[in-house]
Structure formats: C-alpha cells, structure tokens
Design a protein around this motif. Sequence first.
Motif, PDB file in Angstrom:
ATOM      1  N   ILE A  65       0.815  -1.217   0.000  1.00  0.00           N
ATOM      2  CA  ILE A  65       0.000   0.000   0.000  1.00  0.00           C
ATOM      3  C   ILE A  65       0.852   1.273   0.000  1.00  0.00           C
ATOM      4  CG2 ILE A  65      -0.283   0.196   2.509  1.00  0.00           C
ATOM      5  CD1 ILE A  65      -3.068   0.851  -0.064  1.00  0.00           C
ATOM      6  N   VAL A 117       7.568   5.133   7.874  1.00  0.00           N
ATOM      7  CA  VAL A 117       6.290   4.418   7.858  1.00  0.00           C
ATOM      8  C   VAL A 117       6.489   2.917   7.954  1.00  0.00           C
ATOM      9  CG1 VAL A 117       6.289   4.325   5.310  1.00  0.00           C
ATOM     10  CG2 VAL A 117       4.168   3.942   6.534  1.00  0.00           C
ATOM     11  N   GLY A 118       5.545   2.241   8.554  1.00  0.00           N
ATOM     12  CA  GLY A 118       5.498   0.786   8.477  1.00  0.00           C
ATOM     13  C   GLY A 118       5.689   0.065   9.784  1.00  0.00           C
ATOM     14  N   PRO A 178       6.876   0.887  14.269  1.00  0.00           N
ATOM     15  CA  PRO A 178       7.285   1.911  15.222  1.00  0.00           C
ATOM     16  C   PRO A 178       8.765   2.248  15.008  1.00  0.00           C
ATOM     17  CG  PRO A 178       6.173   0.076  16.336  1.00  0.00           C
ATOM     18  CD  PRO A 178       6.422  -0.354  14.923  1.00  0.00           C
ATOM     19  N   TRP A 217       1.689   6.983  10.828  1.00  0.00           N
ATOM     20  CA  TRP A 217       1.009   5.706  11.095  1.00  0.00           C
ATOM     21  C   TRP A 217      -0.199   5.581  10.187  1.00  0.00           C
ATOM     22  CZ3 TRP A 217      -3.942   4.221  12.185  1.00  0.00           C
ATOM     23  CH2 TRP A 217      -4.132   2.874  12.547  1.00  0.00           C
ATOM     24  N   THR A 272      -2.924  -0.542   5.294  1.00  0.00           N
ATOM     25  CA  THR A 272      -3.557  -0.850   4.016  1.00  0.00           C
ATOM     26  C   THR A 272      -5.020  -0.401   4.061  1.00  0.00           C
ATOM     27  OG1 THR A 272      -2.138  -2.797   3.832  1.00  0.00           O
ATOM     28  CG2 THR A 272      -4.060  -2.714   2.388  1.00  0.00           C
ATOM     29  N   ASP A 330      -3.954  -2.659  16.239  1.00  0.00           N
ATOM     30  CA  ASP A 330      -2.710  -2.224  16.880  1.00  0.00           C
ATOM     31  C   ASP A 330      -2.975  -1.832  18.334  1.00  0.00           C
ATOM     32  OD1 ASP A 330      -1.243  -2.513  14.596  1.00  0.00           O
ATOM     33  OD2 ASP A 330      -0.733  -0.401  14.368  1.00  0.00           O
ATOM     34  N   VAL A 332       2.792   3.880  18.930  1.00  0.00           N
ATOM     35  CA  VAL A 332       2.253   2.587  18.522  1.00  0.00           C
ATOM     36  C   VAL A 332       3.134   1.494  19.107  1.00  0.00           C
ATOM     37  CG1 VAL A 332       1.705   1.124  16.546  1.00  0.00           C
ATOM     38  CG2 VAL A 332       1.292   3.585  16.427  1.00  0.00           C
ATOM     39  N   ARG A 356       1.189  -4.939  16.909  1.00  0.00           N
ATOM     40  CA  ARG A 356      -0.078  -5.611  16.615  1.00  0.00           C
ATOM     41  C   ARG A 356      -0.581  -6.384  17.828  1.00  0.00           C
ATOM     42  NH1 ARG A 356      -2.321  -4.311  11.611  1.00  0.00           N
ATOM     43  NH2 ARG A 356      -3.690  -6.016  12.177  1.00  0.00           N
ATOM     44  N   GLY A 358       8.219  -4.089   8.397  1.00  0.00           N
ATOM     45  CA  GLY A 358       7.174  -3.297   7.772  1.00  0.00           C
ATOM     46  C   GLY A 358       6.266  -4.098   6.858  1.00  0.00           C
TER      47      GLY A 358
HETATM   48  C1  WTA Z   1       2.330  -0.789  11.390  1.00  0.00           C
HETATM   49  C2  WTA Z   1       1.606   0.113   5.957  1.00  0.00           C
HETATM   50  C3  WTA Z   1       4.129   2.172  14.103  1.00  0.00           C
HETATM   51  C4  WTA Z   1       1.097  -0.966  12.248  1.00  0.00           C
HETATM   52  C5  WTA Z   1       1.357   1.600   5.715  1.00  0.00           C
HETATM   53  C6  WTA Z   1      -0.004  -1.077  11.222  1.00  0.00           C
HETATM   54  C7  WTA Z   1       3.238   1.420  12.126  1.00  0.00           C
HETATM   55  C8  WTA Z   1       0.668  -1.845  10.122  1.00  0.00           C
HETATM   56  C9  WTA Z   1       3.464   2.679  11.524  1.00  0.00           C
HETATM   57  C10 WTA Z   1       0.043  -1.603   8.781  1.00  0.00           C
HETATM   58  C11 WTA Z   1       4.086   3.700  12.326  1.00  0.00           C
HETATM   59  C12 WTA Z   1       2.512   1.369  10.086  1.00  0.00           C
HETATM   60  N1  WTA Z   1       4.394   3.396  13.604  1.00  0.00           N
HETATM   61  N2  WTA Z   1       3.574   1.179  13.399  1.00  0.00           N
HETATM   62  N3  WTA Z   1       4.386   4.906  11.849  1.00  0.00           N
HETATM   63  N4  WTA Z   1       3.004   2.611  10.265  1.00  0.00           N
HETATM   64  N5  WTA Z   1       2.659   0.632  11.200  1.00  0.00           N
HETATM   65  O1  WTA Z   1      -1.096  -2.468   6.122  1.00  0.00           O
HETATM   66  O2  WTA Z   1       1.217  -2.158  12.999  1.00  0.00           O
HETATM   67  O3  WTA Z   1       1.312  -2.842   5.453  1.00  0.00           O
HETATM   68  O4  WTA Z   1      -1.141  -1.748  11.710  1.00  0.00           O
HETATM   69  O5  WTA Z   1       0.394  -0.572   5.946  1.00  0.00           O
HETATM   70  O6  WTA Z   1       2.013  -1.377  10.136  1.00  0.00           O
HETATM   71  O7  WTA Z   1       0.766  -2.257   7.771  1.00  0.00           O
HETATM   72  P1  WTA Z   1       0.330  -2.108   6.265  1.00  0.00           P
END
Ligand code: WTA
Length: 658
Positions: A316, A392-393, A395, A419, A422, A512, A524, A527, A536
């Motif tokens: 995403i 991103v992705g 903590p 934060w 998808t 989360d 954050v 999960r 990530g």
């Molecule tokens: C984690 C990615 C802490 C979180 C964009 C979330 C983060 C999952 C952060 C989503 C952040 C994403 N700080 N944790 N800045 N950004 N997460 O769907 O656990 O691949 O629920 O999307 O990544 O992952 P996804």
Amino acid sequence: MVDRNGWGGDRPVLTGSRRSPPPSFVEQANVTDSGIYDEFDANWPDCWERAADLLSWNRPYETVLEDENAPFYRWFTGGQLNAAENCVDRHLEAGRKTHTAIRWEGKHGDRKTYTYRDLYVAINEFAAALRELGVEEDDVVTIYLPMIPELPIAMLACARIGAPHSVVFAGLSADALATRMDAADSEFLVTCDGYYRRGDAFNQKSKADNARLKLAQDVRTVVVDRLGEDLPHVLGDEEFDYHGLREEFAGETVEPVPRDAEDMLFLMYTSGTTGEPKGVVHTTGGYLSHVAWTSHAVLDVKPEDTYWCAADIGWITGHSYIVYGPLALGTTTVMYEGTPDYPDRDRLWEIVDRNAVDIFYTAPTAIRAFMKWGEDYPDRHDLSSLRLLGSVGEPISPRPWNWYYEHVGNGECPVVDTWWQTETGAVTISTLPGIDEMKPGAAGPGLPGIDVRVVDESGEPVEPGESGYLTIARPWPGMVRTLYDGDDRFRAEYWDQFSAPDRGEWWYGSGDAARIDEDGYITVLGRVDDVINVSGRRLSTMEIESAITGVEGVAEAAVVGRSSGTNGTDIQAYVSTEGGYDDQGAVHEAIVDNIEAAIGPIARPTDVLFTPELPKTRSGKIMRRLLEDVANDEELGDTSALRNPEIVGEIQAEIREE
Ligand code: WTA
C-alpha cells in the motif's frame, strides 16, 4: 479478535526530547495554520472538501459523507472523476508536459525518465491494448510486476478504463498469486519474464505460469520483457508481449472513463487474522482525495519537488505514496528498483545526491540498517537538497529517529512518523511538519479530522500514558469500504469489537496497540492480533502455520513475533513432529521450502524450534501469547491454566541456550 490481548505493555517505550519544526521548513510549508485542527473539527465532515478540492472532478459531488448505512460509509457521492486523468492528463493541460513524472533508477545503474507526456502516451497505448484484450470496466486486472515503470503504467492504464487493479507483490509465491487471483475472479494478468535482485536474475514468469495452472479460469496474460537475452522466454497461448502491444497501439488514445466516487479503484490483499488474505477495497474519490491531501499536508509535496518514497509499489505504501499521491499533485516521483546496499551501502544517498531529492520517505527497518552501517555512507554525499524525511510501516524508536534526523536530515528536516494501514488507505496519524512539535518515538496526533482513541477492552478511553487498543471513532475518506471477500468479514475484522451500533457509534479497530500521551500523541506498540509485522511487512501467523503443518511429519506449529532489538521483529516458529520423524534437519528444510512456496521468502522464519509438544490450554488451544513471551525472554504470567505447564520450562531452556 483473538484471546491473546497483551501487547507487552510493560516494555518501556521512551520518547526522546521534543523538537520544533525547523524555521526554514515552516517558512515554505504547505500547511502552517495551527487552527486547522479546530477548523476540521468544527466543519466535520465538510472539512474533507479541502482534500477533494485537490482533484479535478468530471462531475461535482453532491454529498461529502453518507453515513446512513454505517460502517459502509460513502464519500463524495454523486461525484465522478478518473484517477488516471487526475494523475496525468490534467498536468498536461496545465502546461507541464515536459515536467518529469517518473524518474526510474534501475538495478544496474540504468535510468529512465518519463515526462508527464511520456507517461500519458504509455498509459493510453496500454489502456487501448487492455481493451483490445477484452478488459472491460470493473474487471479486476492482476498485476504481478517488480519495481519497473511498467508497473505504475499498468496501474494507471487500468484506472483509465475503470478496471480495478490488484497488484500482487512480485516477491510473493505462485501459490499466493493464485489465491489472490482466484479470490478476485481475475481473468487478466500483467507480469514479466523476470527481474534482477542483488545481481541475480529471478524468473517471474515461471511463477506466474504455475499460478495460472492452479486456476479454474482462463487468464489472458501480458508479459513485459525485462531481462531480454538474460532470460529468454517463449509466449504461450493467451500470452501477449507488452512491448509488441505498445507498438501495435502506438499513438492511440483512450478517453478516461468517468468513475463514480465510490467505484472501486483497486483491491489490495493483506494479511488478516485468518489464513485467508483479505481483499481491501479502495474507491476512486475518497482514496484519491485522501492520498493527495496527505501528500500535500504531511509530506509537503509540491509540483516542483523531486520526491522519493523508497518502498515497493507491491504494497500500500507504494500505491499511495509512489504512484497516486505524488502524481495527483504533479510532482516528480522517484522509483528505485534495487536494494539499499547494492552495489554499496551508500546507494540511496547517491540517488538523493544525483537527483537533488527534496523529500525522502522510508521504513524504520531501513533506517536501523543505515544506523548500523554508520554515518560514513550518508556523509559521502551532498544531501542538502532534502527538506523533509518520513518514516512508515513500524514503530521507530528514538535512537534511529534521532540518527535519521541528524545524519540524513542534518538537523534541518522535520521527520514525520506516519502511522497508517492498508485499510486506512493513507496517513491517519502524524505530526503536521509545518506546525507540530515532533516527539521521537511517538507518531503524533490523529491528523485533522481523524478521531483517534486509545481504549481498553470495553471501549473506554484509557488514561494518558496507559496502553490500549488503537481505534478511530469517525470515518475518513481513504478508508477501506469493504472486503472483496464479503461485508460480514469486513464487520467482523474491523467494527464488531469497539462499535456500539445501538448508540450509533462505529469505531474502527486497527488491530494495533498504542499509548496516548497528554498531548494526544500516539506511540504505537505493535499488533495485538495474529498479524506479525516483519520489516514493515504484514504476515499472518495462521498463513505461516498452515504452510508449516502442510509438511509431512509435522504435527503442530505455532508462529510468533520475536523482537530482535534494533532489528525489529523476527519470526520464531515452534514445531512438534509426529512420532518417527526424528530427522529434524530434513523437516526444517521442508518447512522453509513450504513457506517459500506458499507465501514467499519474506515469510521465512529466523528460527525453528522443535519441541515434543506445544503449550495448550485445557480446552486444547495453543497458547501463542505465552510462546511470544518465551521468544522475547519476558516474564511469564500464570501458567497453571495449562494442560502441560512443564513444557514451557523446557522450551524456555532451549531458547536461552541458542
Ligand atoms: C504498522 C503500511 C508504528 C502498524 C502503511 C499497522 C506502524 C501496520 C506505523 C500496517 C508507524 C505502520 N508506527 N507502526 N508509523 N506505520 N505501522 O497495512 O502495525 O502494510 O497496523 O500498511 O504497520 O501495515 P500495512
């Protein structure tokens, strides 16, 4: 949600010293009015018109938000637009034909530049070809391509003709591709012969071939020739050469199809709490408004910038912030095919330097690697073009945050820790870089209009400083609309736990855990469901476990995330074998093979521990939570509820020995 509801809430999460946005940044920032939070609250939901106004609409919307049928929200209804037209055509009309849209940095130092005009031509020709192949509006086209320009071209060609795309990350296996194509009834596939990764040529087409063999439907397949003589391939039945098609349709144009705001723009499969991936549905109007708005307000993108999000478009982050967000704003987006350490560990900095990149957005796993490699690598290059850094992705803890700030940003660039998921489509929690103080270790408050709440099991907000479940108490434009697999699963996955329909309260459960501080900043913690976040990337423990139990000789398996200090999270597998299977080496090998075949190399466990039994409750449930504590060498709670408490000590002893 599952019975495991701890999140290591006692682990200290330190936030470092606060930092104010650098004045040189504030002076030029897109958003600087600190009244924006109140303004959004006072005018909610109409405040979101600010996002929709960044787009060009073929027909204006009538209603900002329809919430009668919550949690099936509808945004900007009555409006019509086309995403490809917004990302490309309107910039040509604005006299920016020769402006660079995509700067592609290839694996072996090869480069390509696409102006907005070049991109327009490529998209139109390929859209014409897709139509000729029989793709109609609303047909799902699966795209299984690595980081080559044909990937965004194919996405935008689909968007142009109103065919939702479903991009499957190129590193996923044939089985994973087949599962997703089957679930989406997709009869069209765009793939390639192969691609380079760390110097090796990977055969992508053979994976695509194997996936097609497993499918009931016929699949018309377009193959991009990426490797030429390095990996000759033969086209079979129903297979078409991408470059041949482009030539055949050279110079053709296709009118962009006006789509209703709520029409599906794309599907993206992601790991959920069951073994089956979830097909997250994103729409044209709300999604595109939200990604354009956050690119503008959070990433501070301007049309004249060179902007680089070093993610893969197969997830995403790449959809929203390599393709749709930056192109909607008419900027130059950099797309990098390779890895950060090839040919050397300064590769990314060399790209920043040579392209005078203004904005750089990456993941904590990469930042931790940069930190480990040391500051000599960024120091070799002139990084003074940088204006803003993003993360991103996962903590990001204060140490890597500060390292990024100092050694990449030279103390002059705000760092936005964004934060989102998808399912949220676009950023939902972050500081606004021209307004808010940064607190390393905390992502920031909910963005204007995003009502973030951290609550306990019963949905009551927790006190500042305490941990709880991260929820969002109001809808937002980029949100997932439903799951392709069905509305029931959509409700069960996201809404049932924290909503109170009788009070008209629909609260989105993110999966989360988080802590909120007295300023509303969110840290954050990770999960709380059966999803593990490895570098990530979201992986489902159940999907991995079912790949393991598919191996002959395996009786049972449990998979948990294991924190590996600065390296983020690893995968720890616990496996018990059937009597008579004592060749653990062979079983281990078969487990790894099976996981790679079912999901892909990204899901390979770091450690497989063989144990005679797994700890279970009296009702026979495997206690994953306990196994997670063991893997992380944490204090264990009461184990008396277990049917076989003695096994825990044995497993613990083995883990500690390793
Ligand atoms: C984690 C990615 C802490 C979180 C964009 C979330 C983060 C999952 C952060 C989503 C952040 C994403 N700080 N944790 N800045 N950004 N997460 O769907 O656990 O691949 O629920 O999307 O990544 O992952 P996804």
